[in-house]
Design a protein around this motif. Structure first.
Motif, PDB file in Angstrom:
ATOM      1  N   MET A 180       0.819  -1.221   0.000  1.00 56.33           N
ATOM      2  CA  MET A 180       0.000   0.000   0.000  1.00 56.33           C
ATOM      3  C   MET A 180       0.853   1.272   0.000  1.00 56.33           C
ATOM      4  N   GLN A 181       2.073   1.121   0.501  1.00 54.76           N
ATOM      5  CA  GLN A 181       2.955   2.292   0.557  1.00 54.76           C
ATOM      6  C   GLN A 181       3.340   2.770  -0.850  1.00 54.76           C
ATOM      7  N   ASP A 182       3.334   1.837  -1.811  1.00 56.41           N
ATOM      8  CA  ASP A 182       3.789   2.172  -3.159  1.00 56.41           C
ATOM      9  C   ASP A 182       2.664   2.292  -4.174  1.00 56.41           C
ATOM     10  N   THR A 183       1.580   1.594  -3.904  1.00 59.30           N
ATOM     11  CA  THR A 183       0.512   1.502  -4.909  1.00 59.30           C
ATOM     12  C   THR A 183      -0.805   2.036  -4.344  1.00 59.30           C
ATOM     13  N   PHE A 184      -1.569   2.743  -5.165  1.00 60.28           N
ATOM     14  CA  PHE A 184      -2.914   3.160  -4.754  1.00 60.28           C
ATOM     15  C   PHE A 184      -3.879   2.017  -5.035  1.00 60.28           C
ATOM     16  N   PHE A 185      -4.383   1.404  -3.972  1.00 63.71           N
ATOM     17  CA  PHE A 185      -5.378   0.346  -4.162  1.00 63.71           C
ATOM     18  C   PHE A 185      -6.769   0.954  -4.076  1.00 63.71           C
ATOM     19  N   VAL A 222       0.502   6.930 -15.197  1.00 65.58           N
ATOM     20  CA  VAL A 222       0.640   5.923 -14.139  1.00 65.58           C
ATOM     21  C   VAL A 222       0.626   6.612 -12.772  1.00 65.58           C
ATOM     22  N   TYR A 223       0.372   5.828 -11.742  1.00 64.79           N
ATOM     23  CA  TYR A 223       0.177   6.407 -10.397  1.00 64.79           C
ATOM     24  C   TYR A 223       1.037   5.677  -9.371  1.00 64.79           C
ATOM     25  N   ARG A 224       1.634   6.435  -8.467  1.00 63.06           N
ATOM     26  CA  ARG A 224       2.356   5.800  -7.362  1.00 63.06           C
ATOM     27  C   ARG A 224       2.120   6.570  -6.071  1.00 63.06           C
ATOM     28  N   ASN A 225       2.094   5.831  -5.005  1.00 60.82           N
ATOM     29  CA  ASN A 225       1.783   6.445  -3.723  1.00 60.82           C
ATOM     30  C   ASN A 225       3.019   7.151  -3.159  1.00 60.82           C
ATOM     31  N   GLU A 226       3.334   8.296  -3.744  1.00 60.37           N
ATOM     32  CA  GLU A 226       4.550   9.035  -3.367  1.00 60.37           C
ATOM     33  C   GLU A 226       4.166  10.408  -2.835  1.00 60.37           C
ATOM     34  N   HIS A 233       6.189  12.624  -7.941  1.00 59.53           N
ATOM     35  CA  HIS A 233       4.778  13.002  -7.985  1.00 59.53           C
ATOM     36  C   HIS A 233       3.932  11.747  -7.863  1.00 59.53           C
ATOM     37  N   CYS A 234       2.676  11.930  -7.491  1.00 56.67           N
ATOM     38  CA  CYS A 234       1.844  10.735  -7.328  1.00 56.67           C
ATOM     39  C   CYS A 234       1.283  10.258  -8.673  1.00 56.67           C
ATOM     40  N   LYS A 351      13.149  21.734 -13.968  1.00 57.55           N
ATOM     41  CA  LYS A 351      13.762  21.211 -12.729  1.00 57.55           C
ATOM     42  C   LYS A 351      12.739  20.617 -11.775  1.00 57.55           C
ATOM     43  N   ASP A 352      11.531  21.253 -11.744  1.00 55.07           N
ATOM     44  CA  ASP A 352      10.541  20.853 -10.747  1.00 55.07           C
ATOM     45  C   ASP A 352       9.382  20.112 -11.425  1.00 55.07           C
ATOM     46  N   LEU A 353       9.225  18.839 -11.065  1.00 55.43           N
ATOM     47  CA  LEU A 353       8.174  17.995 -11.661  1.00 55.43           C
ATOM     48  C   LEU A 353       6.772  18.585 -11.516  1.00 55.43           C
ATOM     49  N   ARG A 354       6.582  19.346 -10.440  1.00 51.48           N
ATOM     50  CA  ARG A 354       5.240  19.858 -10.149  1.00 51.48           C
ATOM     51  C   ARG A 354       4.761  20.850 -11.211  1.00 51.48           C
ATOM     52  N   MET A 355       5.727  21.460 -11.915  1.00 47.65           N
ATOM     53  CA  MET A 355       5.369  22.423 -12.958  1.00 47.65           C
ATOM     54  C   MET A 355       4.452  21.792 -14.022  1.00 47.65           C
ATOM     55  N   PHE A 356       4.640  20.478 -14.232  1.00 44.88           N
ATOM     56  CA  PHE A 356       3.883  19.811 -15.293  1.00 44.88           C
ATOM     57  C   PHE A 356       2.391  19.720 -14.998  1.00 44.88           C
ATOM     58  N   SER A 357       2.035  19.787 -13.720  1.00 44.79           N
ATOM     59  CA  SER A 357       0.606  19.606 -13.426  1.00 44.79           C
ATOM     60  C   SER A 357      -0.027  20.830 -12.779  1.00 44.79           C
ATOM     61  N   GLU A 358       0.701  21.951 -12.739  1.00 43.76           N
ATOM     62  CA  GLU A 358       0.131  23.129 -12.077  1.00 43.76           C
ATOM     63  C   GLU A 358      -0.646  24.034 -13.016  1.00 43.76           C
TER      64      GLU A 358
END
Ligand code: DAH
Length: 371
Positions: A180-185, A222-226, A233-234, A351-358
């Motif tokens: 569960m720590q890595d995957t969204f169930f 794809v999605y990861r519980n990060e 990013h998640c 540089k910042d991954l978050r820029m892609f989804s803001e």
């Protein structure tokens, strides 16, 4: 006596004739003046709702068979001594009609530019055009490179089951990715439903339905519980590649990877393959490209190594082929998987991954000139 009477009678008729003619002329003149005056009044009161109405009025009054023009035809019969006076009146009427129709047209034309409250003469405010998202630009480029090699696009669901994401891909039952720590169930037991953690799941989706030769790429989210940070990013995007056929070798994989790297990052780009481990490939490798910023000399971007990692790859593990119904003694294959954000980062130094989804348009606008 009789002769005198005849004479008198003839004279009377003559006088009467002259009188009648005089009266007729007078009457004709009066009738014409009346007609002119009534037309004048009519024309002065004319109204028009649109330019088509104005044209209809011009035809009605001023065309060859129009009412004013017909009066000019009658003018031919006007006796010479009245011509001057009647001519002036008629010209005056024609001028009034022409002026009136022109002024109606002018008024409507100026209203038309302001049609329905919209001032068409106003300087337009610039329309802000959207741009393609940098991830779309890079994904499309990856697709285009692999299409040139004969790969077609395959798709699969983002909400997946355990079998397609993990079991068929040769993940051990106790593999940490199943945690569960890595995957969204979405649902656990009896059947696990989850958000896919990689696009490798599309491999099994395709292989369970079709037999080799298989040559596909699968772009997708794809999605990861990060925890979200500049470097993680998640959700993010991957492109998976799979080629299964008779006699597919690691050399085929290497050549395709070199072609891809040079098409994506330029003809000077070199690649190197480092041994690695993935449950679904054996042997497995990670591919580095010569740093596209310093050309391999070493810089802070490549941590002074001259190389940057861009993807994972390997020969499809026979267990995976068998799990998906493909005879691993007859067929072999290679697979590769890359992160679209990673490639975009290398191409555009984001540089910042978050820029892609803001959805910050200042950031997105920087890609205006990109294809
Ligand atoms: N699925 C891997 C990941 O998410 C990426 C990957 C590695 C895909 C190697 C492959 C492969 O097809 O052969 O990190």
């Amino acid at each position: 006596m009789i002769l005198l009477d005849v004479f008198k009678w003839t004279k009377m008729r003559f006088i009467r004739g002259i009188f009648c003619k005089f009266v007729a002329i007078k009457m004709a003149k009066i009738a014409m003046i009346e007609k002119i005056n009534s037309l004048k009044a009519e024309i002065e009161g004319l109204q028009a709702a649109n330019l088509a109405d104005v044209e209809a009025l011009r035809i009605k009054y001023l065309s060859k068979k129009g009412e004013v023009s017909l009066l000019f035809n009658d003018f031919r019969n006007v006796p010479a001594e009245q011509k001057k006076e009647m001519g002036q009146l008629l010209n005056q009427l024609k001028n009034i009609a022409t002026d009136k129709i022109n002024s109606l047209r002018d008024a409507l034309e100026s209203v038309d530019t302001d049609c329905d409250g919209i001032d068409l003469t106003r300087t337009s405010s610039p329309i802000k055009l959207g741009t393609r998202h940098p991830l779309s630009l890079v994904r499309n480029e990856i697709i285009s490179i692999f299409s040139r090699l004969g790969f077609s696009i395959a798709d699969g669901p983002e909400i997946e089951d355990d079998w397609h994401v993990f079991s068929s891909m040769n993940f051990a039952d106790d593999h940490p990715a199943r945690d569960m720590q890595d995957t969204f169930f979405i649902q656990r037991n009896p059947a696990d439903v989850l958000l896919r953690t990689h696009t490798s799941s599309v491999q099994s989706r395709v292989m369970e339905k079709s037999q080799p030769p298989i040559r596909i790429i699968c772009p997708g989210r794809v999605y990861r519980n990060e925890a979200i940070s500049a470097r993680a990013h998640c959700f993010f995007h991957q492109v998976e590649g799979l080629y299964v056929d008779k006699n597919v070798s690691f050399a085929d994989l290497r050549q395709v990877l070199l072609y891809f790297a040079q098409e994506m990052f330029g003809p000077e780009t070199q690649i190197r393959l480092r041994p690695s481990y993935f449950p679904f490939t054996e042997p497995s490798a990670e591919m580095d490209i010569s740093c596209n910023l310093c050309g391999g000399k070493g810089c802070s971007f490549c941590k002074h190594t001259g190389w940057v990692e861009i993807l994972g790859c390997g020969m499809v593990d026979p267990n995976v082929l068998e799990a998906c119904g493909i005879d691993s003694k007859e067929y072999s294959g290679y697979a590769l998987g890359m992160g679209v954000e990673r490639i975009t980062n290398l191409k555009y130094q984001v540089k910042d991954l978050r820029m892609f989804s803001e959805n910050d348009t200042r950031f997105l606008d920087e890609f205006k000139s990109a294809r």
